[in-house]
Design an enzyme around this catalytic site. Structure first.
Site, PDB file in Angstrom:
ATOM      1  N   ILE A 151       0.843  -1.209   0.000  1.00 39.26           N
ATOM      2  CA  ILE A 151       0.000   0.000   0.000  1.00 39.26           C
ATOM      3  C   ILE A 151       0.871   1.249   0.000  1.00 39.26           C
ATOM      4  CG2 ILE A 151      -1.694   1.325   1.329  1.00 39.26           C
ATOM      5  CD1 ILE A 151      -2.696  -1.273   2.504  1.00 39.26           C
ATOM      6  N   THR A 173       5.119   2.738   0.676  1.00 45.63           N
ATOM      7  CA  THR A 173       6.532   2.574   1.040  1.00 45.63           C
ATOM      8  C   THR A 173       7.003   3.897   1.577  1.00 45.63           C
ATOM      9  OG1 THR A 173       6.646   1.404  -1.046  1.00 45.63           O
ATOM     10  CG2 THR A 173       8.688   1.621   0.160  1.00 45.63           C
ATOM     11  N   LYS A 221       9.682   6.037   4.469  1.00 42.21           N
ATOM     12  CA  LYS A 221      11.098   5.990   4.822  1.00 42.21           C
ATOM     13  C   LYS A 221      11.347   4.966   5.919  1.00 42.21           C
ATOM     14  CE  LYS A 221      11.942  10.533   5.106  1.00 42.21           C
ATOM     15  NZ  LYS A 221      12.677  11.719   5.529  1.00 42.21           N
ATOM     16  N   SER A 228       8.846   2.593   6.984  1.00 40.22           N
ATOM     17  CA  SER A 228       8.055   1.366   6.951  1.00 40.22           C
ATOM     18  C   SER A 228       7.488   1.089   5.572  1.00 40.22           C
ATOM     19  CB  SER A 228       6.900   1.484   7.948  1.00 40.22           C
ATOM     20  OG  SER A 228       5.976   2.437   7.483  1.00 40.22           O
ATOM     21  N   VAL A 229       7.122  -0.173   5.395  1.00 38.13           N
ATOM     22  CA  VAL A 229       6.409  -0.575   4.183  1.00 38.13           C
ATOM     23  C   VAL A 229       5.097  -1.189   4.658  1.00 38.13           C
ATOM     24  CG1 VAL A 229       6.505  -1.926   2.065  1.00 38.13           C
ATOM     25  CG2 VAL A 229       8.610  -1.135   3.117  1.00 38.13           C
ATOM     26  N   ASP A 245       3.150  13.090  15.308  1.00 40.51           N
ATOM     27  CA  ASP A 245       3.281  13.226  13.841  1.00 40.51           C
ATOM     28  C   ASP A 245       1.884  13.401  13.260  1.00 40.51           C
ATOM     29  OD1 ASP A 245       4.462  13.364  11.363  1.00 40.51           O
ATOM     30  OD2 ASP A 245       4.681  11.214  11.108  1.00 40.51           O
TER      31      ASP A 245
HETATM   32  P1  ADP Z   1       4.643   5.746   7.673  1.00 39.94           P
HETATM   33  O1  ADP Z   1       5.399   5.787   8.949  1.00 39.94           O
HETATM   34  O2  ADP Z   1       5.367   5.159   6.540  1.00 39.94           O
HETATM   35  O3  ADP Z   1       3.985   7.091   7.363  1.00 39.94           O
HETATM   36  P2  ADP Z   1       1.925   4.876   8.105  1.00 39.94           P
HETATM   37  O4  ADP Z   1       1.482   4.105   9.293  1.00 39.94           O
HETATM   38  O5  ADP Z   1       1.522   6.306   8.041  1.00 39.94           O
HETATM   39  O6  ADP Z   1       3.481   4.707   7.955  1.00 39.94           O
HETATM   40  O7  ADP Z   1       1.401   4.127   6.813  1.00 39.94           O
HETATM   41  C1  ADP Z   1       1.702   4.550   5.528  1.00 39.94           C
HETATM   42  C2  ADP Z   1       0.461   4.557   4.672  1.00 39.94           C
HETATM   43  O8  ADP Z   1      -0.079   3.249   4.656  1.00 39.94           O
HETATM   44  C3  ADP Z   1      -0.632   5.435   5.195  1.00 39.94           C
HETATM   45  O9  ADP Z   1      -0.518   6.721   4.702  1.00 39.94           O
HETATM   46  C4  ADP Z   1      -1.861   4.759   4.715  1.00 39.94           C
HETATM   47  O10 ADP Z   1      -2.152   5.153   3.384  1.00 39.94           O
HETATM   48  C5  ADP Z   1      -1.477   3.304   4.704  1.00 39.94           C
HETATM   49  N1  ADP Z   1      -1.921   2.633   5.928  1.00 39.94           N
HETATM   50  C6  ADP Z   1      -1.241   2.445   7.063  1.00 39.94           C
HETATM   51  N2  ADP Z   1      -1.938   1.770   7.972  1.00 39.94           N
HETATM   52  C7  ADP Z   1      -3.123   1.534   7.396  1.00 39.94           C
HETATM   53  C8  ADP Z   1      -4.313   0.862   7.809  1.00 39.94           C
HETATM   54  N3  ADP Z   1      -4.406   0.312   9.009  1.00 39.94           N
HETATM   55  N4  ADP Z   1      -5.336   0.788   6.933  1.00 39.94           N
HETATM   56  C9  ADP Z   1      -5.246   1.342   5.726  1.00 39.94           C
HETATM   57  N5  ADP Z   1      -4.162   1.976   5.266  1.00 39.94           N
HETATM   58  C10 ADP Z   1      -3.113   2.080   6.085  1.00 39.94           C
HETATM   59 MG    MG Z   2       2.437   8.115   7.983  1.00 36.41          MG
END
Ligand code: ADP
Ligand code: MG
Length: 491
Positions: A233, A235, A237, A239-240, A377
C-alpha cells in the site's frame, strides 16, 4: 616474408592442402570476368562439409603425413559404421512403439554439425555474462575430438537440477535438437532467474522486505493468521505497508482485511527518530541496552501499545492483530483492498470538513487526557477518512506528555491541524495556542509563538528537574497510564 611460403609450410590439415593464396593483384585483375569464373570454380570444388570417406580418399593431395591423424580418421570411419549398425538395431527394437528406447549411449560417433553451432550460440551468449560461472564451461563440443577423451554427449549432465527424463536410468529418447533447445533454455532460465533474484533481493532490501522479513510474513500465512499477503500500500522511509487477507487465530478474531506494517530494518532513517524513543520512559531502559536492530522492533512494539491505548479510549484507529518482531499486523482501514484516503487527499464538502475538524479536536483531547499520549506526527497525512469519520494511524512515534519534548511535539501537532483546517476553509477554527490549551488543559498565555514555545520549554525543563529530584514523573498534566510492556519477541 612471402605469405605463400608461410601458408604452404603450415599446411597440416587432414582434409588436404588448402588452395594457395594468390599474390596481390591490380584492380583490373580483380574486375576481370575470367578471374571471376576461375574463383567460382575454385569455390564450388572446395569441400564445404568434409566427409570422412571423401576426405580419406581425396586423392594424392590429401595430407596423410600424420600417422595419428590417419589412425583417428580410420577410427572414426569404424565408429561411423558401428553407429549405422546400432541405428538399424535401435529401429528394429523400437518398431512403431510410441515410447522408444534410445541406444544413444552406445553410439560411438556423435553428430557435430548442428550441435557445434548451438554450442557456439551458447558461448557467445554468455561470455560477458557474470552468471556464466553457473554453466559448466568445461564442456567441449560434442562429437569427436580425440578418441577416448573430450567426447561430450547430451548425457553429460548440464544442469543437475533439471531432469530431462533422458539418460537418467530410463533410456528414453530425446532428439538432439530438442535436447539442445532444452539445454539452451535451461541456461537462459538460470541466468535470468539469477538476475531476477539479485534484483529482487536488492529492491526488497530497499523496501524492508529482506529474506528474514519474508520468512516471517510467510510464517504468518503458514500459521493461518493471514490468508494471503497482497500488494504494497505504501513505502515510506521507515516502513512498508502491505494489504493482507485475514485468516484466523485461536484466541482472537482476525479482521477480513488487514495491513502488515513492516518497520524497515535499514537503520539510517531511524537514527533521526531516536529522540522519540530513547527519552520515552517506557522504553528508556531497554533502549540503552539494545542493539539498533532490536530498537527497530521497539518501534513496532511502541505502535502496538499506543494503538491499544487508543482503542481502549474509543479513538478510531486500526486494531492490533499481532506483533511479530518488526512486523505489526493490524486491521485495514478501507474496503475491498482500497485504503481509505488521507485527509490530505479527500475532497470533502464544507459540512464534512467542519465535522472532521471537531472529530480531530475531540480525538486529540482523548489522546492526551485519556491515553496520556501525544501523537507527535499528527497531520492530514496520518488521518484517514473512512465511513464519514476520521481515523488516526501511524502512532509508532507517539510519546507521553512527560517526554522531555512531549509538549513541543504537541505544539507541532496543533499547528499542523489548525493550519490544515484553516486552509480547508473551516470557519471558527481555533488558533494554534488555543488548540494547544484546549487539548492539554494548560493555560499558557503568550503574545507570539516564540514566547509560547519558551513557556512550553520551561514547563518541560521543570518536569525534567522534578523527575531527576524525586525519581518520579511530575506536574499535574502527567498521569501514569498504560499497560505494562510486553517483552519484545527476541530470537
Ligand atoms: P509511515 O510511517 O510510513 O507514514 P503509516 O502508518 O503512516 O506509515 O502508513 C503509511 C500509509 O499506509 C498510510 O498513509 C496509509 O495510506 C497506509 N496505511 C497504514 N496503515 C493503514 C491501515 N491500518 N489501513 C489502511 N491503510 C493504512
Ligand atoms: Mg504516515
Amino acid at each position: 616474408m612471402d605469405q605463400v611460403g608461410i601458408a604452404a609450410k603450415e599446411t597440416k590439415s587432414p582434409w588436404g592442402a588448402p588452395n594457395q593464396v594468390g599474390a596481390p593483384c591490380s584492380l583490373s585483375d580483380v574486375m576481370s570476368e575470367e578471374l571471376a569464373k576461375q574463383l567460382d570454380q575454385e569455390c564450388s570444388s572446395f569441400p564445404t562439409c568434409p566427409n570422412v570417406s571423401e576426405t580419406l580418399f581425396m586423392g594424392e593431395d590429401a595430407d596423410t603425413a600424420s600417422d595419428l591423424m590417419l589412425a583417428q580418421m580410420l577410427q572414426m570411419e569404424f565408429d561411423r559404421e558401428f553407429d549405422t549398425q546400432l541405428r538399424r538395431e535401435e529401429k528394429k527394437f523400437n518398431g512403431d512403439s510410441k515410447v522408444s528406447i534410445s541406444f544413444e549411449n552406445y553410439r560411438m560417433v556423435h553428430p557435430f554439425d548442428s550441435d557445434c553451432s548451438e554450442d557456439e550460440v551458447d558461448w557467445q551468449d554468455t561470455r560477458h555474462d557474470p552468471y556464466r560461472a553457473d554453466k559448466p564451461m568445461t564442456a567441449p563440443r560434442k562429437g569427436f575430438v580425440g578418441k577416448g577423451k573430450n567426447i561430450t554427449t547430451k548425457h553429460d549432465e548440464f544442469a543437475p537440477e533439471v531432469q530431462v527424463g533422458d539418460g537418467i536410468g530410463m533410456d528414453l529418447k530425446l532428439s538432439n535438437q530438442v535436447y539442445n533447445a532444452l539445454k539452451q533454455h535451461c541456461y537462459s532460465e538460470q541466468r535470468r532467474s539469477a538476475r531476477v533474484h539479485e534484483k529482487k533481493e536488492h529492491s526488497t532490501a530497499e523496501q524492508a522486505v529482506d529474506p528474514k522479513t519474508r520468512l516471517l510474513m510467510y510464517k504468518m500465512v503458514n500459521a493461518g493468521i493471514l490468508e494471503n499477503i497482497n500488494g504494497c500500500i505504501s513505502t515510506g522511509k521507515e516502513s512498508v505497508v502491505f494489504h493482507a487477507d485475514g485468516g484466523s487465530m485461536e484466541d482472537k478474531a482476525v479482521p477480513e482485511e488487514c495491513v502488515l506494517k513492516v518497520f524497515k530494518t535499514t537503520l539510517n532513517e531511524f537514527k533521526n527518530r531516536d529522540k522519540y524513543i530513547k527519552d520515552d520512559y517506557r522504553f528508556k531502559d531497554r533502549f540503552s541496552k539494545l542493539n539498533p536492530r532490536k530498537v527497530i522492533r521497539m518501534w513496532a512494539e511502541k505502535e502496538m501499545h499506543n494503538l491499544a491505548r487508543m482503542k481502549n479510549a474509543g479513538i478510531l484507529c486500526p486494531e492490533v492483530v499481532i506483533l511479530k518482531k518488526h512486523i505489526l499486523v493490524m486491521s485495514f482501514i478501507g474496503q475491498n483492498h482500497v485504503p481509505a484516503p488521507k485527509l490530505k487527499e479527500v475532497k470533502l464538502g464544507s459540512e464534512d470538513m467542519k465535522g472532521a475538524y471537531y472529530q480531530v479536536l475531540h480525538m486529540m483531547q482523548q489522546l492526551y487526557q485519556e491515553c496520556n499520549l501525544v501523537h507527535a506526527d499528527l497531520s492530514e497525512y496520518n488521518m484517514l477518512w473512512h465511513e464519514g469519520k476520521v481515523w488516526v494511524i501511524d502512532v509508532s512515534q507517539s510519546v507521553e506528555p512527560t517526554h522531555p519534548h512531549g509538549l513541543e511535539f504537541l505544539f507541532r501537532d496543533c499547528r499542523n491541524v489548525s493550519t490544515f483546517f484553516q486552509k480547508a476553509g473551516v470557519a471558527d477554527t481555533m488558533n494554534v495556542h488555543d488548540l494547544f490549551n484546549a487539548v492539554s488543559g494548560l493555560q499558557i498565555n503568550a503574545d507570539n509563538e516564540a514566547e509560547f514555545l519558551a513557556q512550553i520549554e520551561a514547563l518541560e525543563r521543570m518536569n525534567e528537574d522534578h523527575v531527576q529530584q524525586s525519581g518520579k514523573k511530575a506536574i499535574a498534566i502527567m498521569s501514569d497510564v498504560g499497560p505494562p510492556l510486553l517483552n519484545s519477541d527476541d530470537d
